[in-house]
Design an enzyme around this catalytic site. Sequence first.
Site, PDB file in Angstrom:
ATOM      1  CD  GLU A  15      13.262   5.765 -34.217  1.00 60.26           C
ATOM      2  OE1 GLU A  15      12.158   6.074 -33.716  1.00 60.26           O
ATOM      3  OE2 GLU A  15      13.540   4.623 -34.613  1.00 60.26           O
ATOM      4  NE  ARG A  71       1.804  14.484 -32.319  1.00 58.47           N
ATOM      5  CZ  ARG A  71       2.976  13.859 -32.481  1.00 58.47           C
ATOM      6  NH1 ARG A  71       3.657  13.438 -31.454  1.00 58.47           N
ATOM      7  NH2 ARG A  71       3.454  13.632 -33.679  1.00 58.47           N
ATOM      8  CE  LYS A  75      10.328  10.769 -36.837  1.00 60.77           C
ATOM      9  NZ  LYS A  75      11.675  10.711 -36.255  1.00 60.77           N
TER      10      LYS A  75
HETATM   11  P1  ATP Z   1       6.294  11.219 -35.389  1.00 54.26           P
HETATM   12  O1  ATP Z   1       5.237  11.195 -34.325  1.00 54.26           O
HETATM   13  O2  ATP Z   1       6.091  12.215 -36.465  1.00 54.26           O
HETATM   14  O3  ATP Z   1       6.636   9.882 -35.933  1.00 54.26           O
HETATM   15  P2  ATP Z   1       8.323  11.120 -33.469  1.00 54.26           P
HETATM   16  O4  ATP Z   1       7.874  11.669 -32.168  1.00 54.26           O
HETATM   17  O5  ATP Z   1       8.314   9.680 -33.559  1.00 54.26           O
HETATM   18  O6  ATP Z   1       7.563  11.797 -34.651  1.00 54.26           O
HETATM   19  P3  ATP Z   1      11.017  11.723 -32.946  1.00 54.26           P
HETATM   20  O7  ATP Z   1      12.158  11.720 -33.869  1.00 54.26           O
HETATM   21  O8  ATP Z   1      10.972  10.718 -31.863  1.00 54.26           O
HETATM   22  O9  ATP Z   1       9.756  11.616 -33.847  1.00 54.26           O
HETATM   23  O10 ATP Z   1      10.793  13.161 -32.348  1.00 54.26           O
HETATM   24  C1  ATP Z   1      11.806  13.947 -31.816  1.00 54.26           C
HETATM   25  C2  ATP Z   1      11.188  14.967 -30.895  1.00 54.26           C
HETATM   26  O11 ATP Z   1      10.250  15.770 -31.584  1.00 54.26           O
HETATM   27  C3  ATP Z   1      10.449  14.282 -29.757  1.00 54.26           C
HETATM   28  O12 ATP Z   1      10.795  14.913 -28.553  1.00 54.26           O
HETATM   29  C4  ATP Z   1       9.005  14.502 -30.083  1.00 54.26           C
HETATM   30  O13 ATP Z   1       8.240  14.592 -28.917  1.00 54.26           O
HETATM   31  C5  ATP Z   1       9.040  15.824 -30.870  1.00 54.26           C
HETATM   32  N1  ATP Z   1       7.905  15.890 -31.786  1.00 54.26           N
HETATM   33  C6  ATP Z   1       7.547  14.980 -32.721  1.00 54.26           C
HETATM   34  N2  ATP Z   1       6.410  15.357 -33.343  1.00 54.26           N
HETATM   35  C7  ATP Z   1       6.045  16.540 -32.797  1.00 54.26           C
HETATM   36  C8  ATP Z   1       4.951  17.440 -33.017  1.00 54.26           C
HETATM   37  N3  ATP Z   1       4.008  17.189 -33.924  1.00 54.26           N
HETATM   38  N4  ATP Z   1       4.900  18.559 -32.270  1.00 54.26           N
HETATM   39  C9  ATP Z   1       5.848  18.834 -31.357  1.00 54.26           C
HETATM   40  N5  ATP Z   1       6.893  18.035 -31.099  1.00 54.26           N
HETATM   41  C10 ATP Z   1       7.004  16.890 -31.807  1.00 54.26           C
HETATM   42 MG    MG Z   2       9.242   9.280 -31.275  1.00 57.41          MG
END
Ligand code: ATP
Ligand code: MG
Length: 560
Positions: free
Chosen positions: A39, A265, A275
């Site tokens: 995102e 994760r 984020k």
């Molecule tokens: P955050 O939890 O940091 O706000 P998010 O999951 O909301 O991150 P996205 O932009 O939706 O951020 O993430 C894109 C991809 O990265 C998704 O498939 C998510 O599962 C993966 N992702 C996010 N954080 C991690 C992490 N700490 N380890 C592994 N994969 C991750």
């Molecule tokens: Mg997300």
Amino acid sequence: MTAAETTTTETGRDFIRDIVAADLAAKRHETVVTRFPPEPNGYLHIGHAKSIALNFGIAEEFGGRCHLRFDDTNPTKEEQEYIDAIERDVRWLGFDWGKHLYHASDYFEQLYEWAEHLIRTGKAYVDDQTPEQMRINRGTLTEPGKNSPFRDRSVEENLDLFRRMRAGEFKNGARVLRAQIDMAAGNINLRDPTLYRILNAPHPRTGTKWHIYPSYDFAHGQSDAIEGITHSICTLEFEDHRPLYDWFLENLPVPARPRQYEFARLNITYTVLSKRVLTELVRGGHVAGWDDPRMPTIAGLRRRGVPPVAIRDFVKRIGVAKANSVVDAAMFDYSVREVLNKTALRRMAVLRPLKIVIENYPEGQTEELEAANHPDNPEAGARRIKFGRELYIERDDFMENPPKKFFRLSPGAEVRLRYAYFITCREVKKDAKGEVIELRCTYDPATKGGNAPDGRKVKATMHWVSAADAISAEVRLYNPLFAKPDPSASDFAADLNPNSLELLPDAKLEPALAADNSTDPVQFERQGYFVRDRDSTPGKPVFSRTVGLRDTWAKVSGGG
Ligand code: ATP
Ligand code: MG
């Protein structure tokens, strides 16, 4: 966590790669298609790098392809700056989506049509409850929810209202479109989830065309289906969303049937990978920006001098597991050192200078000595460094009243200056406050190159720079951003490390470091790896510490 506790095997296999391999062997798919779906509401962090390496890595290894898809369904939080940063960071990490760059917003029209399809088949309705009423009627983990009084609207009324939602007739939050599934479902995600919300906000790509935007759940699986994704890999928090992911695909005329798989994760000690928190660190001025070298963002790591291959090695080493765990930050540093030890050129830099005068070295005289650029790689060549009567050494390398095991410089002691001579400290000069400001030393001309013809030994070899040629620089030493191994995500400010940045305003560098504008990290001998920062000016270079030399991880893991 140690490497042995992950589920990665020697061959780099993990449970997701096993699934992909089995699907291809059974011909359930002709080719594997994955995607990385960020995102664009912030910069990527090292947790994302794990997901990127997994998705792009699988595509590469199995001869498939990986899409980069922006999950841009919430225009109130998304910005072009983030889109650009994400593309830059994925490329820098070494991955390539080729022509497969997509946006969930490319599918808004199709998603809208599918929403009408659900309405026409009696599987979606427009709900006028207030957000508060909806929250109350959703129930809890132990109590079922209650049906909305608007749940049994006719198809015609629902279509009419939904079209008017699209046309922008209503205010934000006035109504939503919901799936009609089961308000008593044990899985709360199935209690008539929201498909569309009214949001009168311009979108970076679709402008003011839309007044309604699809939810993550309604957009994600269908976007996967449109793109022909075979394996939709996400983190464990989406496990409870999988029944809903499947429900949409089963109830819509989608062109393909992707499957969702979840993995753990990445979490790292002394680090927050969220984020939301990273955004607040930037907005609140706790750091200097998204690429502050203390940030766990890809941009921050790049600015700190971490090579992309070190990030790829790290995520490979930690593997892909199905249970959440926390990785020791020392393990990341270990991966960085492993790479830099092989590649970084060696240089001499004195971080906290103390002046010494070699009394028996003639005034006005200088000479050039040869210094190897890399101890294990003769091809890296050598450089000439100047030696003279006045030098700088590291303040920590001198003690006036040393304890027994201190073998560096002290009154009367003899040490080796790297690539140069043995010197002996003869006299200590202090200022009015009693602080040591200068040492008077002598050198032994017979020890040129670092060995005494009479075979006498010294126990310390110290780095130094010639005072006449030294370049003044600012050096920034970075320490962990958080003082606690498990910083709180809610009250993160309380857990910040007050000493995360240590500024050394007047370090002394050998001239080769000023001549070179490269942003490849170098090793400051005996100190660590450092990289030239973009804050450098022609008169004053700025160097940031990428990582120190001490290797606590190798000790913990028994040699790494
Ligand atoms: P955050 O939890 O940091 O706000 P998010 O999951 O909301 O991150 P996205 O932009 O939706 O951020 O993430 C894109 C991809 O990265 C998704 O498939 C998510 O599962 C993966 N992702 C996010 N954080 C991690 C992490 N700490 N380890 C592994 N994969 C991750
Ligand atoms: Mg997300």
